[in-house]
Design an enzyme around this catalytic site. Structure first.
Site, short mmCIF file in Angstrom:
data_model
loop_
_atom_site.label_atom_id
_atom_site.label_comp_id
_atom_site.label_asym_id
_atom_site.label_seq_id
_atom_site.Cartn_x
_atom_site.Cartn_y
_atom_site.Cartn_z
N ASP A 185 0.86 -1.19 0.00
CA ASP A 185 0.00 0.00 0.00
C ASP A 185 0.89 1.23 0.00
O ASP A 185 2.09 1.14 -0.25
CB ASP A 185 -0.90 -0.03 1.24
CG ASP A 185 -2.27 0.58 0.99
OD1 ASP A 185 -2.33 1.79 0.72
OD2 ASP A 185 -3.26 -0.15 1.07
N HIS A 229 -3.54 5.89 3.38
CA HIS A 229 -4.28 4.66 3.11
C HIS A 229 -3.65 3.45 3.80
O HIS A 229 -4.34 2.62 4.42
CB HIS A 229 -4.34 4.46 1.60
CG HIS A 229 -5.35 3.48 1.13
ND1 HIS A 229 -5.06 2.15 0.92
CD2 HIS A 229 -6.66 3.63 0.78
CE1 HIS A 229 -6.14 1.52 0.48
NE2 HIS A 229 -7.12 2.40 0.39
N SER A 391 -11.29 -1.40 0.39
CA SER A 391 -9.92 -1.32 0.87
C SER A 391 -9.83 -1.70 2.34
O SER A 391 -8.77 -2.12 2.81
CB SER A 391 -9.38 0.10 0.70
OG SER A 391 -9.03 0.37 -0.62
#
Length: 711
Positions: A185, A229, A391
């Protein structure tokens, strides 16, 4: 649309994925024969991303070619033939990065024909996912929550008994202890107080090929407003149970961040490099809360390698709102996760499909904010926030996988997937008795997993691994079955049924005609094999060549001892170097003649980055003409057509068309026009992508031009 001369063309964004599909077929599917032991460490990767290029929707590093190779000698020979330099290799999967002169896309088709090259592709770039945000951090404190939703400090509905049922699993001793989980990520915040206690002490940036062991060095290099994220994702899995902030579902697992966004995209080579690093450093689960990969190439190679070493791969289904395949979630063997809301309903944005495994909370989940986004007020740091997306259902899935692996370290990736599916709450979703394409086998339940998996004898049977080789055969002999589609469809499938769990796997072949399916469900399959996809290459359906048979995938077969099958297709191999019978016709002066009532032979927008093909005809005042450019919509192939009618001066655009029909019929082009004066007129055939100022050069950009006088 604004009218332009052919040398100053500009349009809106592309409507087609044809160029991406073309690059896919040129790259084909990567399959490798790996050694059973873990090889030497990966070689160095380039320290910076080079100049980016774009061809249609495809973004790639302009002068980098990713090559799957058979052996070191073949790689060096390929680099010499391409006049390039090998700048990095991943020996575990026999993939190399070759830096070339000029545009790598131009070299892919030639590279595919070199001896010992399994596939060749541009080094495409994946871009960061969009985060679907919930309420702002200031709204967290007064949230109403029942007592069974408080595990540390802030309420977490996702972990309560009505959702992931975490406490039952924890009380049974399943906390993820001893299991390493990698998160591919953007760079997660290893200094965050929720995350630092369970950081493994290693973090990897493939772009630098650098392993970080110092938290401050990592944070100082990667702290950027766009990087959040990965921290959100990791906190779902490993946030410490310390009475502060939130707790992760596998709160004693160890976490290793691997960078793929910083803050922009990383290339497929570097993503693969990161997955190999994670596997070699002991990750038993790799979480991928991103999409945009394809069904071939280095990322698939890397995931196959990981699974062959016992690592479970988890990926988010995507946030497209549609029922469709997205990658890497749809790769064989990958555990694909959908998103649920607080009422255990599928969230509308969550992508659906037959490949879905299960679902987990993914709407307004409370997750850790990286320290560099805490804000300027120390009295009210914005330590956490509510976030939505598949996600965030994926890392909960990865966490449950870690619980299963803590209990049964020898479990294979398929066994992990299947034990999660069989202990999920199947009443959730559109089919209250089991599988549906919206939620998979239902809502994951860590408590039920712990109650079921009291002994590893309760694990399901091991999965299977399948290897298929395809060859084209005609009167001239045999050739490797490149660009072949291979489908394994479980017997008894009810096509179109939304509640049918019968497995379906598909992948293309590589340049050697090899296709591999890792960690799939054992059983008997109908095997469908079809020559090069006519939607990409064009041609007649009877020319494609097909094979239908059966194959038994045996429980316990492995990557190194797979179930094998050889297939012969009676068909011609695709032509990567077609001849355009009208070239050169790149200017009005070299235009080829076409008359009313005539349809040209097959021609190509091919052979140069921005091919413009001119044709000329003679008309009289008052002639009503219809000029049709038959391309992907009517002939198949990869060409999104664009057609211009140009006046006798060879410059003035009188009419133009992108997609024919009102409403739109397809991506072919049609111009209807009444001539106002006698003279010689020109038809300019090209591609929509070229009108955007981008390159479009593929051997399957085929078309025919048809001219009719309609009065």
């Amino acid at each position: 649309m604004r009218k332009n001369t052919p040398h100053n063309l500009r349009r809106t964004l592309p409507k087609s994925l044809g160029v991406l599909a073309l690059t896919g077929l040129l790259a084909a599917c990567s399959q490798t024969n790996l050694d059973a032991s873990i090889p030497a460490p990966v070689a160095s990767a380039p320290a910076v991303i080079g100049e980016l290029a774009q061809n249609g929707p495809l973004k790639y590093v302009k002068n980098e070619l990713v090559v799957g190779y058979a052996d070191a000698a073949s790689l060096q020979a390929a680099a010499t033939a391409l006049k390039g330099q090998v700048v990095a290799t991943i020996p575990e999967i026999k993939v190399a990065l070759i830096r070339v002169q000029g545009d790598a896309l131009k070299l892919t088709k030639g590279a595919m024909q070199l001896s010992g090259v399994r596939y060749a592709a541009v080094n495409d770039v994946a871009t960061p996912p969009e985060v679907i945000s919930g309420v702002q951090p200031a709204s967290l404190t007064p949230l109403a929550a029942s007592a069974d939703q408080i595990f540390d400090e802030l309420p977490q509905y996702a972990l309560d008994p009505r959702h992931l049922n975490a406490k039952v699993a924890w009380d049974a001793g399943l906390t993820g202890k001893g299991v390493k989980v990698a998160v591919i990520d953007d760079p997660g915040d290893v200094s965050h107080p929720d995350l630092n206690p369970n950081w493994e002490g290693k973090a990897f940036d493939p772009l630098q090929n650098k392993t970080y062991t110092d938290a401050a060095e990592w944070v100082n290099y990667f702290k950027k407003p766009a990087n959040s994220h990965g921290t959100f994702v990791a906190s779902s899995i490993v946030a410490a149970k310390d009475g502060k902030g939130i707790v992760g579902l596998a709160y004693e697992a160890k976490w290793m961040p691997v960078v793929m966004f910083n803050p922009g995209g990383y290339s497929s080579f570097n993503i693969a490099l990161g997955a190999i690093w994670a596997t070699n450093n002991g990750a038993r689960v790799i979480n991928n809360s991103w999409g945009g990969g394809v069904s071939f190439g280095p990322v698939k190679d890397a995931f196959d390698y990981a699974m062959s070493n016992g690592t479970t791969i988890v990926a988010s289904m995507g946030n497209s709102y549609h029922d469709e395949f997205q990658y890497p979630a749809a790769l064989p063997g990958v555990m694909a996760s959908g998103a649920l809301d607080g009422s255990n309903r599928k969230v509308t944005f969550s992508t659906s499909g037959r490949h879905i495994s299960s679902s987990a909370p993914g709407q307004d989940t409370i997750l850790a904010n990286p320290t560099w986004l805490w804000g300027s007020n120390p009295a009210k740091p914005q330590t956490h926030q509510l976030i939505s997306g598949t996600s965030f259902s994926a890392p909960y899935t990865a966490a449950v996988a870690a619980l299963a692996l803590q209990k049964c370290p020898a479990a294979t990736p398929y066994q992990v997937r299947r034990i999660l599916e069989t202990t999920a709450n199947g009443a959730i979703g559109s089919n209250p008795t089991g599988f549906d394409r919206d939620t998979g086998w239902g809502a994951l339940n860590a408590g039920k997993l712990a109650q079921t998996l009291t002994d590893c004898a309760a694990l399901p049977a091991k999965g299977a691994n399948v290897y298929i080789n395809v060859k084209y055969a005609n009167g001239s002999g045999t050739r490797p079955g490149e660009l072949v589609d291979v489908i394994l469809r479980g017997q008894g499938m009810r096509a179109g049924a939304t509640d049918d769990p019968t497995p379906l796997y598909l992948t293309p072949t590589d340049a050697a005609g090899d296709a591999r399916f890792s960690e799939i469900a054992p059983g008997t399959y109908d095997l469908y094999v079809a020559g090069a996809d006519l939607g990409i290459t064009g041609g007649k359906s009877e020319d494609r060549g097909t094979f239908v048979g059966t194959l038994t995938a045996t429980s316990g077969s492995t990557y190194f001892t797979p179930d094998r099958k050889n297939v012969i297709l009676t068909a011609n191999a695709p032509d990567f170097n077609p001849v355009d019978p009208y070239e050169p016709n790149d200017t009005p002066a070299t235009a080829k003649t076409i008359a009313y009532g005539q349809t040209t032979d097959t021609a190509y927008i091919f052979g140069k980055p921005k091919d413009l093909d001119y044709f000329k005809f003679t008309g009289a005042a008052g002639d009503q003409i219809k000029a049709e450019m038959l391309a992907a919509g009517q002939l198949g192939g990869s060409l999104d057509a664009y057609l211009y009618l140009i006046g006798p001066d060879g410059v003035t655009v009188l009419a133009e068309n992108d997609d024919r029909g009102t409403p739109r019929i397809d991506s072919d082009s049609e111009v209807n026009f009444t001539l106002t004066a006698a003279g010689t007129y020109y038809l300019l055939a090209t591609s929509f992508t070229i009108t955007e100022g981008q390159n479009d050069d593929g051997p399957f950009n085929k078309f025919k031009l048809k001219l009719t006088k309609t009065n």
